[in-house]
Motif scaffolding. Structure first.
Motif, PDB file in Angstrom:
ATOM      1  N   MET A 194       0.848  -1.200   0.000  1.00  0.00           N
ATOM      2  CA  MET A 194       0.000   0.000   0.000  1.00  0.00           C
ATOM      3  C   MET A 194       0.882   1.248   0.000  1.00  0.00           C
ATOM      4  O   MET A 194       1.851   1.333   0.747  1.00  0.00           O
ATOM      5  N   VAL A 195       0.551   2.191  -0.881  1.00  0.00           N
ATOM      6  CA  VAL A 195       1.342   3.417  -1.000  1.00  0.00           C
ATOM      7  C   VAL A 195       1.145   4.300   0.221  1.00  0.00           C
ATOM      8  O   VAL A 195       0.014   4.622   0.587  1.00  0.00           O
ATOM      9  N   ARG A 196       2.258   4.668   0.851  1.00  0.00           N
ATOM     10  CA  ARG A 196       2.219   5.538   2.028  1.00  0.00           C
ATOM     11  C   ARG A 196       2.326   6.999   1.579  1.00  0.00           C
ATOM     12  O   ARG A 196       3.251   7.364   0.848  1.00  0.00           O
ATOM     13  N   VAL A 197       1.377   7.805   2.019  1.00  0.00           N
ATOM     14  CA  VAL A 197       1.310   9.207   1.587  1.00  0.00           C
ATOM     15  C   VAL A 197       1.378  10.118   2.805  1.00  0.00           C
ATOM     16  O   VAL A 197       0.552  10.014   3.718  1.00  0.00           O
TER      17      VAL A 197
ATOM     18  N   VAL B 165      -0.131   9.064   6.220  1.00  0.00           N
ATOM     19  CA  VAL B 165       0.773   9.277   7.349  1.00  0.00           C
ATOM     20  C   VAL B 165       0.668  10.763   7.691  1.00  0.00           C
ATOM     21  O   VAL B 165       1.102  11.612   6.907  1.00  0.00           O
ATOM     22  N   VAL B 166       0.046  11.087   8.803  1.00  0.00           N
ATOM     23  CA  VAL B 166      -0.247  12.490   9.126  1.00  0.00           C
ATOM     24  C   VAL B 166       0.880  13.105   9.949  1.00  0.00           C
ATOM     25  O   VAL B 166       1.226  12.622  11.029  1.00  0.00           O
ATOM     26  N   LEU B 167       1.462  14.170   9.406  1.00  0.00           N
ATOM     27  CA  LEU B 167       2.495  14.935  10.103  1.00  0.00           C
ATOM     28  C   LEU B 167       2.322  16.413   9.726  1.00  0.00           C
ATOM     29  O   LEU B 167       2.989  16.917   8.821  1.00  0.00           O
TER      30      LEU B 167
ATOM     31  N   VAL C 145       8.235   7.263   2.969  1.00  0.00           N
ATOM     32  CA  VAL C 145       6.932   7.512   2.355  1.00  0.00           C
ATOM     33  C   VAL C 145       7.125   7.647   0.853  1.00  0.00           C
ATOM     34  O   VAL C 145       8.134   8.192   0.394  1.00  0.00           O
ATOM     35  N   GLU C 146       6.163   7.110   0.100  1.00  0.00           N
ATOM     36  CA  GLU C 146       6.276   7.152  -1.365  1.00  0.00           C
ATOM     37  C   GLU C 146       5.885   8.519  -1.930  1.00  0.00           C
ATOM     38  O   GLU C 146       6.344   8.907  -2.998  1.00  0.00           O
ATOM     39  N   ALA C 147       5.010   9.221  -1.212  1.00  0.00           N
ATOM     40  CA  ALA C 147       4.544  10.518  -1.705  1.00  0.00           C
ATOM     41  C   ALA C 147       4.287  11.450  -0.527  1.00  0.00           C
ATOM     42  O   ALA C 147       4.002  11.001   0.582  1.00  0.00           O
ATOM     43  N   ALA C 148       4.387  12.749  -0.783  1.00  0.00           N
ATOM     44  CA  ALA C 148       4.092  13.767   0.229  1.00  0.00           C
ATOM     45  C   ALA C 148       3.226  14.835  -0.412  1.00  0.00           C
ATOM     46  O   ALA C 148       3.509  15.292  -1.526  1.00  0.00           O
TER      47      ALA C 148
ATOM     48  N   ASN D 100      13.312   8.580  -1.939  1.00  0.00           N
ATOM     49  CA  ASN D 100      12.568   8.251  -3.158  1.00  0.00           C
ATOM     50  C   ASN D 100      11.150   8.825  -3.148  1.00  0.00           C
ATOM     51  O   ASN D 100      10.302   8.400  -3.932  1.00  0.00           O
ATOM     52  N   THR D 101      10.914   9.781  -2.278  1.00  0.00           N
ATOM     53  CA  THR D 101       9.581  10.371  -2.155  1.00  0.00           C
ATOM     54  C   THR D 101       9.263  11.276  -3.337  1.00  0.00           C
ATOM     55  O   THR D 101      10.115  12.036  -3.806  1.00  0.00           O
ATOM     56  N   GLU D 102       8.027  11.197  -3.826  1.00  0.00           N
ATOM     57  CA  GLU D 102       7.531  12.166  -4.795  1.00  0.00           C
ATOM     58  C   GLU D 102       6.799  13.261  -4.037  1.00  0.00           C
ATOM     59  O   GLU D 102       5.995  12.963  -3.142  1.00  0.00           O
ATOM     60  N   PHE D 103       7.068  14.490  -4.395  1.00  0.00           N
ATOM     61  CA  PHE D 103       6.490  15.630  -3.696  1.00  0.00           C
ATOM     62  C   PHE D 103       5.412  16.243  -4.580  1.00  0.00           C
ATOM     63  O   PHE D 103       5.709  16.808  -5.638  1.00  0.00           O
ATOM     64  N   LEU D 104       4.174  16.124  -4.144  1.00  0.00           N
ATOM     65  CA  LEU D 104       3.029  16.594  -4.918  1.00  0.00           C
ATOM     66  C   LEU D 104       2.559  17.917  -4.325  1.00  0.00           C
ATOM     67  O   LEU D 104       2.174  17.973  -3.156  1.00  0.00           O
ATOM     68  N   THR D 105       2.601  18.962  -5.124  1.00  0.00           N
ATOM     69  CA  THR D 105       2.340  20.303  -4.607  1.00  0.00           C
ATOM     70  C   THR D 105       1.120  20.928  -5.275  1.00  0.00           C
ATOM     71  O   THR D 105       0.783  20.628  -6.421  1.00  0.00           O
ATOM     72  N   LEU D 106       0.503  21.839  -4.545  1.00  0.00           N
ATOM     73  CA  LEU D 106      -0.720  22.479  -4.999  1.00  0.00           C
ATOM     74  C   LEU D 106      -0.476  23.497  -6.114  1.00  0.00           C
ATOM     75  O   LEU D 106      -1.367  23.782  -6.909  1.00  0.00           O
ATOM     76  N   SER D 107       0.735  24.060  -6.167  1.00  0.00           N
ATOM     77  CA  SER D 107       1.050  25.068  -7.180  1.00  0.00           C
ATOM     78  C   SER D 107       2.557  25.197  -7.323  1.00  0.00           C
ATOM     79  O   SER D 107       3.326  24.635  -6.519  1.00  0.00           O
ATOM     80  N   ALA D 108       2.980  25.948  -8.334  1.00  0.00           N
ATOM     81  CA  ALA D 108       4.408  26.176  -8.539  1.00  0.00           C
ATOM     82  C   ALA D 108       5.010  26.956  -7.377  1.00  0.00           C
ATOM     83  O   ALA D 108       6.166  26.712  -6.987  1.00  0.00           O
ATOM     84  N   ARG D 109       4.251  27.883  -6.804  1.00  0.00           N
ATOM     85  CA  ARG D 109       4.747  28.645  -5.656  1.00  0.00           C
ATOM     86  C   ARG D 109       4.992  27.728  -4.464  1.00  0.00           C
ATOM     87  O   ARG D 109       5.959  27.893  -3.725  1.00  0.00           O
ATOM     88  N   VAL D 110       4.098  26.780  -4.269  1.00  0.00           N
ATOM     89  CA  VAL D 110       4.261  25.835  -3.163  1.00  0.00           C
ATOM     90  C   VAL D 110       5.491  24.961  -3.390  1.00  0.00           C
ATOM     91  O   VAL D 110       6.185  24.575  -2.438  1.00  0.00           O
TER      92      VAL D 110
END
Length: 237
Positions: A1-4, A28-30, A167-170, A196-206
């Motif tokens: 299962m992918v950990r996010v 994973v809440v932090l 974590v696989e993604a943040a 190896n985490t992929e960082f998924l962001t809401l915008s380019a500024r973020v």
């Protein structure tokens, strides 16, 4: 299962965690930031014709007495979630914007030239919304209802929250959270957790604070809303 990894503050973090679980991911809440209310008040003058809101937190943290003086005005919300928060607070006439603060300013500026708009906002914010309205001749009165601060975690706290596993993604919703995560990644003892985490962001500024630390592992949502952000998790990597 992918950990996010979910980095947004509560109560949004728990809501996002539930959405992830429903989609088959392991949240994973932090929270990397925390919001707190500020004392705020505003006088509605004869030329005040509207309220603008670019963050649901601005409404959630606003004093009830302040909201009571404003609910009769037209309310311009940046997007769906913020519009829902405005309606829940008591605003009866709410228009839902395109999800981006700059785009919202462009949408409403033409009809408000020479008028005053009360802008419910955070102490920490990008200036582009106010700048664009001001350039169009709109009088913007910023009323800061909340502050956002980074949470200072020790190494042991981060290890415990992540169960010592990568974590696989943040998910990143704000530049402040991105800066806080970049600081964590820079610690030698934590670096392997995000190798190896992929960082998924809401915008380019973020995304900007993570550029040096994450580089090509950053992906930006095509629209600045959570639906678009979470959709990145299901796209080919």
């Amino acid at each position: 299962m992918v950990r996010v990894l979910v980095t947004r503050p509560e109560p949004g973090a728990s809501r996002t965690a539930r959405r992830l679980e429903a989609q088959g991911f392991q949240p994973v809440v932090l929270p990397l930031t925390v919001t707190s209310a500020l004392l705020a008040e505003a006088t509605v003058g004869a030329d005040t014709v509207a309220v603008s809101v670019t963050s649901a937190n601005a409404v959630r943290h606003a004093p009830k007495a302040l909201i009571a003086t404003l609910v009769g005005l037209q309310c311009h919300a940046v997007g769906k979630r913020t519009a829902e928060a405005c309606r829940a607070a008591g605003f009866s006439s709410v228009t839902e914007g395109p999800g981006d603060a700059e785009a919202l300013a462009g949408t409403i500026a033409g009809g408000l030239a020479g008028k005053t708009v009360i802008y419910l906002c955070g102490r920490v914010r990008f200036p582009v919304f106010e700048q664009r309205l001001t350039a169009a001749g709109v009088h913007v009165r910023a009323v800061e209802t909340y502050d956002t601060k980074a949470v200072d975690y020790g190494d042991a706290e981060v290890f415990a929250a992540l169960s010592g596993q990568p974590v696989e993604a943040a998910l990143l919703y704000s530049a402040k959270a991105s800066a806080a995560l970049a600081s964590l990644i820079a610690r030698p003892i934590l670096r392997l957790l995000f190798e190896n985490t992929e960082f998924l962001t809401l915008s380019a500024r973020v995304a900007e604070p993570l550029d040096a630390a994450a580089g090509r592992r950053i992906r930006i949502a095509p629209q600045p809303d959570e639906d678009a952000l979470l959709a990145l998790l299901s796209q080919p990597r």
